[in-house]
Design a protein around this motif. Structure first.
Motif, PDB file in Angstrom:
ATOM      1  N   THR A   1      -5.636   2.180  -5.491  1.00 29.62           N
ATOM      2  CA  THR A   1      -6.612   1.453  -4.674  1.00 29.62           C
ATOM      3  C   THR A   1      -7.876   2.273  -4.447  1.00 29.62           C
ATOM      4  O   THR A   1      -8.923   1.727  -4.113  1.00 29.62           O
ATOM      5  CB  THR A   1      -6.008   1.090  -3.300  1.00 29.62           C
ATOM      6  OG1 THR A   1      -5.729   2.290  -2.562  1.00 29.62           O
ATOM      7  CG2 THR A   1      -4.741   0.269  -3.456  1.00 29.62           C
ATOM      8  N   GLY A   2      -7.767   3.601  -4.591  1.00 32.18           N
ATOM      9  CA  GLY A   2      -8.913   4.465  -4.347  1.00 32.18           C
ATOM     10  C   GLY A   2      -9.197   4.702  -2.883  1.00 32.18           C
ATOM     11  O   GLY A   2     -10.197   5.342  -2.537  1.00 32.18           O
ATOM     12  N   ARG A   3      -8.316   4.232  -2.007  1.00 39.32           N
ATOM     13  CA  ARG A   3      -8.542   4.371  -0.569  1.00 39.32           C
ATOM     14  C   ARG A   3      -7.794   5.577  -0.016  1.00 39.32           C
ATOM     15  O   ARG A   3      -6.580   5.704  -0.177  1.00 39.32           O
ATOM     16  CB  ARG A   3      -8.095   3.096   0.153  1.00 39.32           C
ATOM     17  CG  ARG A   3      -9.034   1.933  -0.071  1.00 39.32           C
ATOM     18  CD  ARG A   3      -8.505   0.661   0.539  1.00 39.32           C
ATOM     19  NE  ARG A   3      -8.064   0.862   1.925  1.00 39.32           N
ATOM     20  CZ  ARG A   3      -7.497  -0.097   2.654  1.00 39.32           C
ATOM     21  NH1 ARG A   3      -7.295  -1.295   2.127  1.00 39.32           N
ATOM     22  NH2 ARG A   3      -7.123   0.150   3.888  1.00 39.32           N
ATOM     23  N   ARG A   4      -8.522   6.464   0.650  1.00 44.61           N
ATOM     24  CA  ARG A   4      -7.934   7.692   1.167  1.00 44.61           C
ATOM     25  C   ARG A   4      -6.912   7.413   2.256  1.00 44.61           C
ATOM     26  O   ARG A   4      -5.908   8.131   2.372  1.00 44.61           O
ATOM     27  CB  ARG A   4      -9.028   8.610   1.694  1.00 44.61           C
ATOM     28  CG  ARG A   4      -9.970   9.137   0.614  1.00 44.61           C
ATOM     29  CD  ARG A   4     -11.040  10.020   1.206  1.00 44.61           C
ATOM     30  NE  ARG A   4     -10.467  11.185   1.868  1.00 44.61           N
ATOM     31  CZ  ARG A   4     -11.177  12.085   2.555  1.00 44.61           C
ATOM     32  NH1 ARG A   4     -12.500  11.925   2.669  1.00 44.61           N
ATOM     33  NH2 ARG A   4     -10.601  13.119   3.113  1.00 44.61           N
ATOM     34  N   ASP A   5      -7.160   6.382   3.079  1.00 41.43           N
ATOM     35  CA  ASP A   5      -6.232   6.114   4.176  1.00 41.43           C
ATOM     36  C   ASP A   5      -4.862   5.692   3.655  1.00 41.43           C
ATOM     37  O   ASP A   5      -3.828   6.149   4.142  1.00 41.43           O
ATOM     38  CB  ASP A   5      -6.802   5.055   5.127  1.00 41.43           C
ATOM     39  CG  ASP A   5      -7.127   3.745   4.423  1.00 41.43           C
ATOM     40  OD1 ASP A   5      -7.298   3.748   3.186  1.00 41.43           O
ATOM     41  OD2 ASP A   5      -7.219   2.703   5.112  1.00 41.43           O
ATOM     42  N   LEU A   6      -4.857   4.818   2.625  1.00 40.68           N
ATOM     43  CA  LEU A   6      -3.584   4.387   2.066  1.00 40.68           C
ATOM     44  C   LEU A   6      -2.891   5.516   1.312  1.00 40.68           C
ATOM     45  O   LEU A   6      -1.657   5.654   1.348  1.00 40.68           O
ATOM     46  CB  LEU A   6      -3.793   3.181   1.142  1.00 40.68           C
ATOM     47  CG  LEU A   6      -4.274   1.891   1.817  1.00 40.68           C
ATOM     48  CD1 LEU A   6      -4.385   0.768   0.794  1.00 40.68           C
ATOM     49  CD2 LEU A   6      -3.340   1.485   2.953  1.00 40.68           C
ATOM     50  N   ARG A   7      -3.666   6.337   0.628  1.00 36.51           N
ATOM     51  CA  ARG A   7      -3.069   7.480  -0.059  1.00 36.51           C
ATOM     52  C   ARG A   7      -2.403   8.428   0.934  1.00 36.51           C
ATOM     53  O   ARG A   7      -1.282   8.892   0.713  1.00 36.51           O
ATOM     54  CB  ARG A   7      -4.147   8.232  -0.850  1.00 36.51           C
ATOM     55  CG  ARG A   7      -4.693   7.479  -2.054  1.00 36.51           C
ATOM     56  CD  ARG A   7      -5.812   8.272  -2.715  1.00 36.51           C
ATOM     57  NE  ARG A   7      -6.327   7.591  -3.899  1.00 36.51           N
ATOM     58  CZ  ARG A   7      -7.330   8.065  -4.646  1.00 36.51           C
ATOM     59  NH1 ARG A   7      -7.911   9.217  -4.318  1.00 36.51           N
ATOM     60  NH2 ARG A   7      -7.738   7.400  -5.704  1.00 36.51           N
ATOM     61  N   ARG A   8      -3.109   8.694   2.021  1.00 35.96           N
ATOM     62  CA  ARG A   8      -2.574   9.628   3.020  1.00 35.96           C
ATOM     63  C   ARG A   8      -1.296   9.085   3.655  1.00 35.96           C
ATOM     64  O   ARG A   8      -0.301   9.811   3.805  1.00 35.96           O
ATOM     65  CB  ARG A   8      -3.636   9.893   4.085  1.00 35.96           C
ATOM     66  CG  ARG A   8      -3.199  10.886   5.159  1.00 35.96           C
ATOM     67  CD  ARG A   8      -4.365  11.265   6.037  1.00 35.96           C
ATOM     68  NE  ARG A   8      -4.946  10.117   6.711  1.00 35.96           N
ATOM     69  CZ  ARG A   8      -6.140   9.589   6.416  1.00 35.96           C
ATOM     70  NH1 ARG A   8      -6.891  10.121   5.460  1.00 35.96           N
ATOM     71  NH2 ARG A   8      -6.603   8.548   7.075  1.00 35.96           N
ATOM     72  N   LEU A   9      -1.306   7.812   4.006  1.00 33.11           N
ATOM     73  CA  LEU A   9      -0.129   7.213   4.622  1.00 33.11           C
ATOM     74  C   LEU A   9       1.052   7.175   3.653  1.00 33.11           C
ATOM     75  O   LEU A   9       2.198   7.414   4.046  1.00 33.11           O
ATOM     76  CB  LEU A   9      -0.454   5.795   5.103  1.00 33.11           C
ATOM     77  CG  LEU A   9      -1.330   5.695   6.358  1.00 33.11           C
ATOM     78  CD1 LEU A   9      -1.791   4.264   6.573  1.00 33.11           C
ATOM     79  CD2 LEU A   9      -0.564   6.192   7.584  1.00 33.11           C
ATOM     80  N   SER A  10       0.779   6.879   2.376  1.00 32.46           N
ATOM     81  CA  SER A  10       1.862   6.826   1.394  1.00 32.46           C
ATOM     82  C   SER A  10       2.488   8.210   1.191  1.00 32.46           C
ATOM     83  O   SER A  10       3.700   8.318   0.976  1.00 32.46           O
ATOM     84  CB  SER A  10       1.356   6.270   0.064  1.00 32.46           C
ATOM     85  OG  SER A  10       0.435   7.153  -0.557  1.00 32.46           O
TER      86      SER A  10
END
Length: 308
Positions: free
Chosen positions: A85-94
């Motif tokens: 997705t390229g989204r840092r928030d989703l990467r961090r949460l995952s």
């Protein structure tokens, strides 16, 4: 988008899998299979899997351990999808969700090595509840990448309700640690009076329900968005059902099937109270509805036409 389009179903898979882990973990304890594999990380001193004649307790405990690999597969897929997705928030949460799996495995191992110490078992369950809440945060952030934050008394009330829910969850684990379902016939109990801790747990439930009802009335009175009101109403419905199961199981001498449903209800409460909190604190219109000052409107500079 590629695999990024799977981020939502994988987020739901993460949530459901962790709820089911609570249920299967409860089955291990309620069937007295907590030490079906008497050591960790191996199942026996010689092997990672049961050897010889497979007993029911060993099968249940070993099966619960094997669910870790299902969780790992889901976590890896979720991370890959979130990364796309390229989204840092989703990467961090995952990443945090993925790291929760080995952390829980280690805590689970410690519970075995301490012969199912009730305080360690309590911490093990509460960690699962926290991961469930984090999975809900992940799901909400998919549609709200940059959520605004409300201010005012309603936000404070939502946080107090959230804290009360966690007090209920914690005290529920303490009650369990004083009761008969230890996970193994020789496992220790926490030596607290079951009647007294059950009463304390019931008092915390009444407080939590009162705060939830108060939050609903406050949201309605301030004209909060429908999403926030609906989320808290769902929380109340789940909590009332959970409370009903709790009272019935207490007065029927804790039958295993009801205790199992009560553990499922605890997982659902964790998910619902997190969702309710997020819908309230991420609704900026609440602050104005709750009596906050409306945003100031700048006056046009002197000498300029207000229309042009």
């Amino acid at each position: 988008m590629g695999v990024a389009r799977f981020v939502r179903p994988l987020g739901w898979a993460t949530l459901v899998a962790n709820v089911m882990l609570v249920v299967t973990g409860g089955a291990v304890r309620l069937t007295g299979s907590g030490l079906g594999c008497p050591t960790w990380p191996r199942c026996t001193e010689e092997s990672f899997r049961p050897h010889g004649e497979l007993t029911l307790h060993a099968a249940i405990e070993f099966g619960n351990r094997m669910l870790t690999f299902v969780l790992v597969a889901i976590a890896v897929a979720t991370f890959v999808s979130a990364w796309q997705t390229g989204r840092r928030d989703l990467r961090r949460l995952s990443v945090i969700l993925a790291l929760g799996i080995p952390a829980q495995a280690v805590i689970g191992g410690i519970t075995v090595l301490t012969d199912l110490n009730p305080w360690v078992v309590s911490f093990h369950l509460l960690c699962s509840m926290a991961i469930i809440g984090l999975a809900v945060v992940f799901l909400r952030r998919i549609d709200h990448p940059d959520p605004a934050h409300a201010r005012g008394g309603l936000v404070g009330l939502a946080w107090v309700t959230f804290a009360a829910a966690w007090a209920v969850l914690y005290l529920g684990t303490v009650v369990t640690g004083s009761g008969p379902h230890a996970g193994d016939i020789d496992s220790p109990r926490n030596d607290l009076d079951p009647l007294q801790v059950s009463q304390l747990h019931a008092d915390s439930v009444f407080l939590f329900l009162g705060l939830t009802i108060g939050l609903i009335f406050a949201l309605v009175a301030t004209g909060a968005p429908r999403e926030a009101r609906r989320a808290v109403v769902v929380l109340l419905a789940v909590s009332l059902g959970q409370g009903a199961i709790g009272f019935v199981q207490y007065f029927t001498d804790l039958p295993e099937i009801l205790v199992g449903f009560h553990m499922l209800g605890a997982a659902l409460v964790s998910a619902c109270v997190t969702w309710a909190l997020l819908t309230v604190i991420h609704t900026p219109t609440i602050s104005a509805s709750a009596g906050g000052r409306p945003p100031a409107v700048a006056s046009p500079p002197a000498g300029r036409d207000r229309v042009g």
